[in-house]
Design a protein around this motif. Structure first.
Motif, short mmCIF file in Angstrom:
data_model
loop_
_atom_site.label_atom_id
_atom_site.label_comp_id
_atom_site.label_asym_id
_atom_site.label_seq_id
_atom_site.Cartn_x
_atom_site.Cartn_y
_atom_site.Cartn_z
N SER A 28 0.84 -1.20 0.00
CA SER A 28 0.00 0.00 0.00
C SER A 28 0.87 1.25 0.00
O SER A 28 0.43 2.33 -0.40
CB SER A 28 -0.94 -0.01 1.21
OG SER A 28 -0.22 -0.13 2.42
N PRO A 96 -8.56 1.25 -8.98
CA PRO A 96 -9.37 1.54 -7.78
C PRO A 96 -10.13 0.33 -7.24
O PRO A 96 -10.15 0.09 -6.03
CB PRO A 96 -10.33 2.63 -8.25
CG PRO A 96 -9.62 3.30 -9.39
CD PRO A 96 -8.86 2.20 -10.08
N ARG A 99 -7.65 -2.28 -5.75
CA ARG A 99 -7.10 -1.74 -4.51
C ARG A 99 -8.09 -1.86 -3.35
O ARG A 99 -7.75 -2.33 -2.26
CB ARG A 99 -6.68 -0.29 -4.70
CG ARG A 99 -6.15 0.37 -3.42
CD ARG A 99 -5.83 1.84 -3.63
NE ARG A 99 -5.48 2.48 -2.37
CZ ARG A 99 -4.26 2.48 -1.84
NH1 ARG A 99 -3.27 1.88 -2.46
NH2 ARG A 99 -4.02 3.08 -0.69
N GLU A 100 -9.31 -1.45 -3.60
CA GLU A 100 -10.31 -1.49 -2.54
C GLU A 100 -10.67 -2.92 -2.16
O GLU A 100 -10.93 -3.21 -0.98
CB GLU A 100 -11.57 -0.73 -2.97
CG GLU A 100 -11.36 0.77 -3.09
CD GLU A 100 -10.73 1.39 -1.84
OE1 GLU A 100 -11.19 1.06 -0.73
OE2 GLU A 100 -9.79 2.19 -1.98
N ALA A 104 -10.10 -4.03 1.58
CA ALA A 104 -11.32 -4.40 2.30
C ALA A 104 -11.20 -5.78 2.94
O ALA A 104 -11.83 -6.06 3.96
CB ALA A 104 -12.51 -4.35 1.36
N LYS A 107 -10.25 -5.65 6.61
CA LYS A 107 -11.09 -4.98 7.60
C LYS A 107 -11.29 -5.89 8.80
O LYS A 107 -11.55 -7.09 8.66
CB LYS A 107 -12.45 -4.63 6.98
CG LYS A 107 -13.35 -3.84 7.91
CD LYS A 107 -14.65 -3.46 7.22
CE LYS A 107 -15.56 -2.68 8.15
NZ LYS A 107 -16.85 -2.33 7.49
#
Length: 248
Positions: A28, A96, A99-100, A104, A107
């Motif tokens: 990241s 995007p 990456r998410e 995620a 989490k």
């Protein structure tokens, strides 16, 4: 599925090893280099590297990284619709959605099924976003490989092709033929990529400026360096410094 988040300082070397699972490595922030028998992949910000099960690899950290690793069991991967396209190692441009999906999955207190679905989605995105620009393929012919090793050891060298060829006991014509045949890059393209890879490592190491690195690697000007860098990396040297957490 197995997920892992680890911080590694610049200079960390994870020697050659193998995982039974497939592995997606994403920083990241920071920069790493991944080496397999096929060659070297540079993994700057906005890139991730995919490694199928059983691929021997080493990891070198070129700038402090926050690494996110997704390990995918081989039997689970075999059932994924994109499995045939994920049978070899490669670097991807992390858009995007990818990456998410990766972030995620980390989490806290996520349900295992949610993690599985996110990784399944990530694998679809991997198959769409392969990016060969940061790959340094290594020739297998002993003569061409010796030339490649000499360039990697001193990417700033201005030695002519004829000198390299003479050193390894081959003609310039032979080396010129071997590089595209075995790496899909001309000798000139391969050498330019080696210089840019060295530049990325230098940018991650600090404290040299872009101007100093440009001169050290033999570019005629900062503008020429910036153009070559952007062609291969898809961003300017300044952008890479910012994304890897450094300063211009």
């Amino acid at each position: 599925m197995i997920i892992g988040a680890t911080s590694y300082p610049r200079g960390t070397h994870l020697g050659l090893h193998v995982h039974r699972e497939a592995q997606l490595l994403f920083a990241s922030s920071g920069i790493m280099q991944v080496t397999t028998p096929k060659g070297r992949w540079l993994v700057p910000p906005a890139r991730a590297v995919w490694l199928p099960p059983g691929i021997e690899h080493a990891v070198d950290v070129l700038a402090d990284i926050e690494m996110r690793a997704l390990l995918v069991p081989a039997d689970w991967l075999a059932k994924h619709p994109e499995a045939p396209r994920l049978a070899h190692e490669f670097v991807v441009a992390v858009g995007p959605l990818l990456r998410e999906a990766i972030l995620a999955a980390f989490k806290q207190n996520s349900h295992p099924k949610r993690i599985d679905l996110l990784i399944e989605l990530a694998l679809f995105e991997l198959a769409e976003d392969e990016d060969a620009a940061t790959f340094m393929p290594l020739p297998t012919d002993p003569r061409a490989r010796r030339v490649a090793d000499m360039i990697l050891a001193d990417p700033a060298s201005n030695r002519e092709l004829e000198i390299f060829a003479h050193t390894v006991g081959a003609s310039a014509r032979t080396i010129t033929r071997l590089f595209p045949a075995e790496t899909n890059l001309t000798f000139k393209e391969w050498r330019q990529r080696a210089r840019i890879m060295a530049a990325v490592e230098a940018l991650g190491s600090g404290p040299a400026s872009i101007k100093q690195i440009s001169a050290q690697l033999g570019f005629s000007s900062v503008a020429a360096f910036g153009h070559a860098f952007r062609q291969i990396m898809g961003m300017t040297p300044s952008e890479m410094i910012r994304r890897s957490g450094g300063k211009d």
